[in-house]
Design an enzyme around this catalytic site. Structure first.
Site, PDB file in Angstrom:
ATOM      1  N   ARG A  59       0.886  -1.240  -0.068  1.00 33.45           N
ATOM      2  CA  ARG A  59       0.104  -0.205   0.101  1.00 33.45           C
ATOM      3  C   ARG A  59       1.006   1.548  -0.057  1.00 33.45           C
ATOM      4  NH1 ARG A  59      -5.523  -1.105   1.722  1.00 33.45           N
ATOM      5  NH2 ARG A  59      -6.137  -2.813   0.577  1.00 33.45           N
ATOM      6  N   ARG A  84      -6.961  11.494  -7.111  1.00 33.32           N
ATOM      7  CA  ARG A  84      -8.133  10.563  -6.990  1.00 33.32           C
ATOM      8  C   ARG A  84      -9.254  11.417  -6.847  1.00 33.32           C
ATOM      9  NH1 ARG A  84      -9.152   6.033  -4.870  1.00 33.32           N
ATOM     10  NH2 ARG A  84     -11.295   6.814  -5.095  1.00 33.32           N
ATOM     11  N   ASP A  98      -6.811  -3.433  -7.587  1.00 30.52           N
ATOM     12  CA  ASP A  98      -7.353  -4.124  -6.507  1.00 30.52           C
ATOM     13  C   ASP A  98      -7.451  -5.618  -6.616  1.00 30.52           C
ATOM     14  OD1 ASP A  98      -8.329  -2.826  -3.561  1.00 30.52           O
ATOM     15  OD2 ASP A  98      -9.755  -4.543  -4.467  1.00 30.52           O
ATOM     16  N   TYR A 147     -14.772 -12.456   0.392  1.00 32.34           N
ATOM     17  CA  TYR A 147     -15.712 -11.059   0.035  1.00 32.34           C
ATOM     18  C   TYR A 147     -17.006 -11.538  -0.796  1.00 32.34           C
ATOM     19  CZ  TYR A 147     -12.149  -7.720   1.285  1.00 32.34           C
ATOM     20  OH  TYR A 147     -10.849  -7.161   2.175  1.00 32.34           O
ATOM     21  N   ARG A 155      -3.385   6.474  -0.088  1.00 23.97           N
ATOM     22  CA  ARG A 155      -3.899   7.587   0.940  1.00 23.97           C
ATOM     23  C   ARG A 155      -2.799   8.213   1.715  1.00 23.97           C
ATOM     24  NH1 ARG A 155      -9.369   5.168   3.051  1.00 23.97           N
ATOM     25  NH2 ARG A 155      -8.165   3.417   2.849  1.00 23.97           N
TER      26      ARG A 155
HETATM   27  O1  CP3 Z   1       0.352   0.241  -3.134  1.00 26.69           O
HETATM   28  C1  CP3 Z   1      -0.215  -0.883  -3.222  1.00 26.69           C
HETATM   29  O2  CP3 Z   1       0.009  -1.841  -2.195  1.00 26.69           O
HETATM   30  C2  CP3 Z   1      -1.028  -1.233  -4.466  1.00 26.69           C
HETATM   31  C3  CP3 Z   1      -2.360  -1.075  -4.513  1.00 26.69           C
HETATM   32  C4  CP3 Z   1      -3.580  -2.046  -3.959  1.00 26.69           C
HETATM   33  C5  CP3 Z   1      -4.796  -1.593  -3.545  1.00 26.69           C
HETATM   34  N1  CP3 Z   1      -5.378  -2.858  -2.923  1.00 26.69           N
HETATM   35  C6  CP3 Z   1      -5.172  -0.398  -3.598  1.00 26.69           C
HETATM   36  C7  CP3 Z   1      -6.351  -0.093  -2.915  1.00 26.69           C
HETATM   37  C8  CP3 Z   1      -3.290  -3.666  -3.524  1.00 26.69           C
HETATM   38  C9  CP3 Z   1      -2.121  -4.397  -3.546  1.00 26.69           C
HETATM   39  C10 CP3 Z   1      -4.375  -3.958  -3.098  1.00 26.69           C
HETATM   40  C11 CP3 Z   1      -4.864  -5.222  -2.586  1.00 26.69           C
HETATM   41  C12 CP3 Z   1      -6.028  -5.591  -1.604  1.00 26.69           C
HETATM   42  N2  CP3 Z   1      -7.255  -4.945  -1.612  1.00 26.69           N
HETATM   43  C13 CP3 Z   1      -5.950  -6.553  -0.579  1.00 26.69           C
HETATM   44  C14 CP3 Z   1      -4.889  -7.271  -0.201  1.00 26.69           C
HETATM   45  C15 CP3 Z   1      -3.871  -6.538   0.496  1.00 26.69           C
HETATM   46  C16 CP3 Z   1      -4.238  -6.248   1.894  1.00 26.69           C
HETATM   47  O3  CP3 Z   1      -4.229  -5.104   2.213  1.00 26.69           O
HETATM   48  O4  CP3 Z   1      -4.459  -7.005   2.771  1.00 26.69           O
HETATM   49  C17 CP3 Z   1      -7.280  -6.355  -0.121  1.00 26.69           C
HETATM   50  C18 CP3 Z   1      -7.650  -7.200   0.924  1.00 26.69           C
HETATM   51  C19 CP3 Z   1      -8.082  -5.538  -0.927  1.00 26.69           C
HETATM   52  C20 CP3 Z   1      -9.626  -5.117  -0.812  1.00 26.69           C
HETATM   53  C21 CP3 Z   1      -9.734  -3.913  -0.173  1.00 26.69           C
HETATM   54  N3  CP3 Z   1      -9.739  -2.820  -1.175  1.00 26.69           N
HETATM   55  C22 CP3 Z   1      -9.618  -3.031   1.013  1.00 26.69           C
HETATM   56  C23 CP3 Z   1      -9.601  -3.918   2.498  1.00 26.69           C
HETATM   57  C24 CP3 Z   1      -9.634  -1.718   0.640  1.00 26.69           C
HETATM   58  C25 CP3 Z   1      -9.515  -0.508   1.919  1.00 26.69           C
HETATM   59  C26 CP3 Z   1     -10.629   0.236   2.167  1.00 26.69           C
HETATM   60  C27 CP3 Z   1     -10.372   1.433   2.807  1.00 26.69           C
HETATM   61  O5  CP3 Z   1     -10.855   2.386   2.178  1.00 26.69           O
HETATM   62  O6  CP3 Z   1     -10.032   1.635   3.867  1.00 26.69           O
HETATM   63  C28 CP3 Z   1      -9.844  -1.609  -0.585  1.00 26.69           C
HETATM   64  C29 CP3 Z   1      -9.639  -0.240  -1.264  1.00 26.69           C
HETATM   65  C30 CP3 Z   1      -8.474   0.187  -1.811  1.00 26.69           C
HETATM   66  N4  CP3 Z   1      -7.498  -0.789  -2.375  1.00 26.69           N
HETATM   67  C31 CP3 Z   1      -7.841   1.372  -1.498  1.00 26.69           C
HETATM   68  C32 CP3 Z   1      -6.595   1.304  -2.351  1.00 26.69           C
HETATM   69  C33 CP3 Z   1      -5.325   2.437  -2.364  1.00 26.69           C
HETATM   70  C34 CP3 Z   1      -8.382   2.589  -0.889  1.00 26.69           C
HETATM   71  C35 CP3 Z   1      -9.308   3.347  -1.608  1.00 26.69           C
HETATM   72  C36 CP3 Z   1      -9.243   4.733  -1.764  1.00 26.69           C
HETATM   73  O7  CP3 Z   1      -8.168   5.329  -1.788  1.00 26.69           O
HETATM   74  O8  CP3 Z   1     -10.263   5.383  -1.870  1.00 26.69           O
END
Ligand code: CP3
Length: 388
Positions: free
Chosen positions: A44, A57, A93, A172, A48
């Site tokens: 990540r 964004r 994602d 999910y 953010r």
């Molecule tokens: O920088 C990186 O790591 C690359 C991008 C990345 C994202 N999601 C971007 C994202 C990666 C590798 C993921 C994988 C992902 N997504 C996982 C596995 C990794 C982990 O964290 O365990 C999982 C479980 C998800 C599912 C998911 N998508 C979650 C739990 C969330 C967070 C929700 C929140 O807003 O707190 C997302 C959304 C997400 N994926 C965001 C990002 C940058 C946030 C969205 C935003 O910025 O509005």
């Protein structure tokens, strides 16, 4: 990992084949050797915690951003430019391939992936798997384009492609959204093992195609995220999950690239290497060996077990990645510094080590702290290597 692999060679222009990333610190460590300096990147790292991300964004939904190649590429590059990390992780994602195959899924800010309908019964599973993974061959075009744009910019810095493991995706799908213990998913695997197996096999194919598209388009390594596998016992993991995770990575295990030996006189043959595969989960201290056994090359370790113990559990011969406790990113610098140095020291018990966090960067992290960690890791490990 080397020689006589039956496989598909990546294009000559691929960064691994073209000699751009094959000798990078990251790929060297993933292939089991210690580079001059310990490589570092952060799960990540894009997202953010960066003001430039939040600015870009504004007005764009998460999944829309993932499917707009210019945006996905720019967001991937932001942390590489800012922090000087040793790898980019593709901005996307784990639910993107579900969306592209036709599943009703969205990402709700602050919450995570939310499904239009939870997949709870054998009939729900049958309806889901009627969505044909073959549509992904075309539908993944924006992903391929975003990856190629990114690797064109990255040059000698490798891009890591990733995908969600079948269990985390199924968690999910079955829950219909984020959940604490993934209890419906765990119920389904026991109450209807046949429907569960069908669900897992379909999910493995969908996520495997997503991963393969990223590697073919230019990513130099693959990371499978089984974030929620820590909810499972070793028995359940081995029986109901590991076969599908093995199936998912089989989509990239045949991909190879050639490197030439430095000593051409001694070894005129080129060596065929496979693309390194990292397998990571949260709370998976009891599953580390099983997670390696699915066919991964590197195991990502969360912060709950120290790297020397993790390496011991893996048999002492597996490259490890991890495992700074993300909570310490907000601690006073001397506390964080001591922790980072300790992680580096414990990482020396494995054949090689890529420094990362034990889970993702918390959104409220001060990005200047991440840059400082990168510099510390590079300086301290260079010094360690010159002393020993
Ligand atoms: O920088 C990186 O790591 C690359 C991008 C990345 C994202 N999601 C971007 C994202 C990666 C590798 C993921 C994988 C992902 N997504 C996982 C596995 C990794 C982990 O964290 O365990 C999982 C479980 C998800 C599912 C998911 N998508 C979650 C739990 C969330 C967070 C929700 C929140 O807003 O707190 C997302 C959304 C997400 N994926 C965001 C990002 C940058 C946030 C969205 C935003 O910025 O509005």
């Amino acid at each position: 990992m080397f020689d006589r692999i039956q496989g598909v060679n990546l294009d000559a222009q691929h960064p691994l084949s073209a000699g751009l990333t094959a000798d990078s610190r990251l790929i060297t460590a993933y292939q089991g050797s210690r580079p001059d300096v310990t490589p570092v990147w952060f799960m990540r790292q894009a997202g953010r915690s960066l003001p430039e991300y939040r600015e870009l964004r504004v007005g764009t939904q998460m999944l829309e951003a993932c499917l707009t190649p210019e945006l996905a590429s720019e967001i991937t590059l932001q942390p590489v430019r800012r922090h000087g990390v040793d790898a980019g992780i593709f901005f996307s994602d784990i639910v993107v391939p579900l969306k592209l195959v036709g599943v009703d899924v969205s990402i709700v800010a602050g919450k995570g992936p939310v499904l239009g309908k939870a997949v709870r019964t054998a009939a729900d599973v049958a309806e889901l798997v009627a969505l044909d993974p073959a549509v992904l061959d075309d539908a993944l075009a924006p992903i391929r384009e975003a990856v190629t744009r990114t690797t064109d910019e990255l040059g000698t810095t490798p891009l890591i492609g990733f995908a969600g493991a079948p269990f985390t995706l199924a968690a999910y799908l079955v829950e219909g959204g984020p959940s604490k213990d993934h209890i419906h998913a765990r119920t389904l695997m026991h109450s209807d093992p046949e429907a569960w197996a069908v669900l897992m096999a379909w999910t493995a194919e969908v996520t495997g195609k997503f991963l393969r598209a990223q590697i073919l388009a230019g990513a130099s390594a693959a990371q499978l995220f089984d974030s929620w596998a820590g909810a499972l016992s070793l028995d359940d993991y081995t029986k109901y999950v590991a076969p599908a995770s093995a199936l998912a990575i089989s989509h990239v295990q045949d991909l190879t690239y050639e490197t030439r030996s430095a000593d051409l006189a001694a070894d005129p043959e080129s060596v065929r290497n496979s693309v390194p595969i990292v397998h990571f989960g949260v709370g998976t201290s009891e599953l580390l060996k099983a997670m390696h056994d699915i066919g991964a090359d590197v195991v990502g370790v969360d912060y709950r077990v120290q790297l020397d113990e993790a390496s011991r559990r893996l048999g002492g011969n597996v490259p490890v990645q991890g495992n700074i406790d993300p909570a310490l990113l907000a601690a006073p610098w001397p506390v964080l510094e001591a922790h980072v140095l300790d992680v580096l020291e414990k990482g020396r018990t494995a054949p090689s080590h890529v420094l990362n966090l034990g889970h993702g960067v918390p959104p409220e992290t001060d990005p200047a702290v991440l840059t400082r960690v990168v510099n510390l890791v590079h300086d301290a490990s260079a010094e360690q290597n010159s002393v020993r």
